[in-house]
Enzyme design. Structure first.
Site, PDB file in Angstrom:
ATOM      1  N   GLU A 115       0.565  -1.238  -0.068  1.00  0.00           N
ATOM      2  CA  GLU A 115      -0.077   0.256   0.127  1.00  0.00           C
ATOM      3  C   GLU A 115       0.748   1.440  -0.147  1.00  0.00           C
ATOM      4  OE1 GLU A 115      -2.793   0.100   2.979  1.00  0.00           O
ATOM      5  OE2 GLU A 115      -4.447  -0.721   1.802  1.00  0.00           O
ATOM      6  N   HIS A 123       8.559 -26.313   0.537  1.00  0.00           N
ATOM      7  CA  HIS A 123       7.816 -27.567   0.152  1.00  0.00           C
ATOM      8  C   HIS A 123       6.419 -27.394  -0.759  1.00  0.00           C
ATOM      9  CE1 HIS A 123      10.246 -29.947   2.569  1.00  0.00           C
ATOM     10  NE2 HIS A 123      10.392 -29.105   3.427  1.00  0.00           N
ATOM     11  N   LYS A 147     -14.181   1.275  -2.277  1.00  0.00           N
ATOM     12  CA  LYS A 147     -15.350   1.512  -1.058  1.00  0.00           C
ATOM     13  C   LYS A 147     -16.401   2.463  -1.485  1.00  0.00           C
ATOM     14  CE  LYS A 147     -11.343   1.732   2.226  1.00  0.00           C
ATOM     15  NZ  LYS A 147     -10.609   2.599   3.167  1.00  0.00           N
TER      16      LYS A 147
END
Ligand SMILES: O=P(O)(O)OC[C@H]1OC(O)[C@H](O)[C@@H](O)[C@@H]1O
Length: 437
Positions: A289, A310, A424
């Site tokens: 950000e 792994h 938003k």
């Protein structure tokens, strides 16, 4: 090699190999030179208080109200639910992981749960698991207007009020938010909830030494040591005689240099330590950000050694050569009991006999770093002698400074996130019925 107090061998081991690959020594030197003004700007900001994350490490006065609340919660509750998201949650989670390894809190501490999402199923499971009379809540939102946090709090208050009555809310719920009119501060006012001020100048992803303090106190961690560790790294970086002596500046110059040369587009943080799992998640937000602006930035990837050897290492070694690797070794070579050869007696496992788990951990971290280097991948290692509050605070400050300096080199503002506002706005419109079929 650059070292800082608390962080031993902050080995910009890639710095020793600069000139071998696409990042020339000249380009690196120019970037390091550019770190000078960045460090100067940070020095000024610390002196005039413009960036509170630089002054917080030496402060203690703000801890009083948090300590009082934590003491009351510790005495009254078995469970404490921390509500909030992004920078209001990840720092606390990274700190809490020091004390609670997932098997329960230290003796005398409540279980601390971080709820940073709005998955109704998770909340249902929470309500089924806790006794409202023995549960405390701490809602953190810098802005006081984040939809997820407000929704979480509304749901929790509704449940607590139904179980305990409205008058009990002020004993069970507290908030941390900016001292201004906001939806969250209004809830606090309406139900007379304790309100702890969130410093308006402290951006969420730089707020760990503030928003992470209540979880730390609940779990019996040493908040002063967290800040002292951060202060030591800050001091070392800002007082270094040149940028080459400031580990965060070296890290920023390497990261930005490799990105400029199109040698990396991703930055993998891979601690060899379960307790740093959430630290890597915290870093992911900080780096993404702060720098992902106007086409700049590299994508942070949180990984965990040895687990991701792994599942990811094949790609890291032999996939696209577009990643910088930062491996963190938390000094566990001595830890654990030696493997009893009587139990593990197969001839193929002779190398494990008499070795501790910590030795296996450390050997794998070293082997991974060297293998990555062998494949020509840029790698740096950070070695911490022992992971505790001091060294965790040091790691927080190292990466906050590295991010701030990288932003300066990229010419972006590390402290805003304008693009996320678009989503938003759209969410609000959908909930208001617009465009919903
Ligand atoms: O602390 P708050 O104001 O609730 O913000 C919580 C989070 O919300 C966002 O959407 C921002 O992108 C994050 O940077 C921030 O940390």
């Amino acid at each position: 090699m650059v070292s800082a107090p608390y962080l031993h061998d902050v080995t910009a081991c890639f710095a020793e190999r600069i000139g071998e690959g696409g990042l020339t020594k000249d380009a690196y030197a120019r970037l390091l030179h550019g770190c000078g003004p960045a460090l100067e700007q940070l020095r000024r900001a610390r002196a005039d208080g413009a960036l509170p994350f630089l002054t917080l490490p030496s402060r203690r006065d703000d801890l009083g109200p948090l300590a009082t609340l934590a003491a009351r919660y510790r005495g009254a509750f078995d469970d404490v639910v921390v509500l909030g998201t992004g920078g209001s949650s990840l720092g606390g989670q990274a700190i809490a992981a020091l004390a609670d390894r997932g098997f329960g809190p230290p003796v005398g501490s409540p279980r601390v749960h971080f709820l940073d999402n709005v998955d109704p199923d998770t909340f249902q499971a929470l309500f089924a698991a806790v006794d409202p009379a023995r549960t405390g809540v701490f809602a953190i939102s810098k802005s006081g207007g984040t939809a997820e946090t407000l929704c979480q709090l509304a749901v929790v208050i509704d449940r607590l009020r139904a179980a305990l009555g409205e008058d009990a809310l002020k004993r069970h719920v507290a908030v941390m938010t900016e001292p201004k009119d906001s939806p969250l501060s209004r809830i606090a006012e309406r139900f007379s909830l304790p309100h702890i001020d969130h410093d308006p100048g402290l951006g969420g992803r730089f707020s760990v030494l503030s928003t992470g303090m209540l979880p730390a106190l609940l779990l019996g961690l040493d908040t002063a040591a967290l800040r002292t560790g951060a202060a030591a790294v800050l001091e070392q970086a800002l007082e270094a005689k040149d940028a080459a002596g400031a580990a965060p500046a070296v890290g920023a110059a390497i990261q930005v240099g490799l990105a400029n040369e199109r040698m990396v587009s991703q930055s993998v943080l891979m601690p060899y330590c379960d307790r740093l799992f959430w630290f890597a998640r915290w870093y992911r937000q900080l780096w993404a950000e702060s720098l992902g602006k106007e086409g700049n930035g590299t994508t942070p990837v949180d990984a965990l050694g040895t687990v991701d050897q792994h599942s990811q290492l094949q790609l890291y070694l032999d996939g696209p050569a577009d990643k910088l690797f930062t491996l963190v070794d938390a000094g566990m070579a001595e830890a654990g009991r030696p493997v009893d050869p009587d139990i593990l007696d197969h001839p193929e496992t002779g190398y494990l006999q008499g070795r501790t788990m910590g030795e296996l951990f450390t050997a794998e971290s070293r082997a991974t770093a060297e293998t990555l280097i062998g494949y020509g991948r840029p790698v740096r290692q950070i070695r911490v002698e022992r992971l505790d509050e001091g060294t965790l605070g040091a790691l927080f400050m190292h990466f906050m400074l590295e991010t701030a300096i990288a932003a300066h080199l990229m010419g972006v503002n590390a402290y805003d996130q304008p693009a996320v506002e678009d989503g938003k706005r759209l969410t609000r419109r959908y909930l208001q019925g617009e465009g919903v079929s």
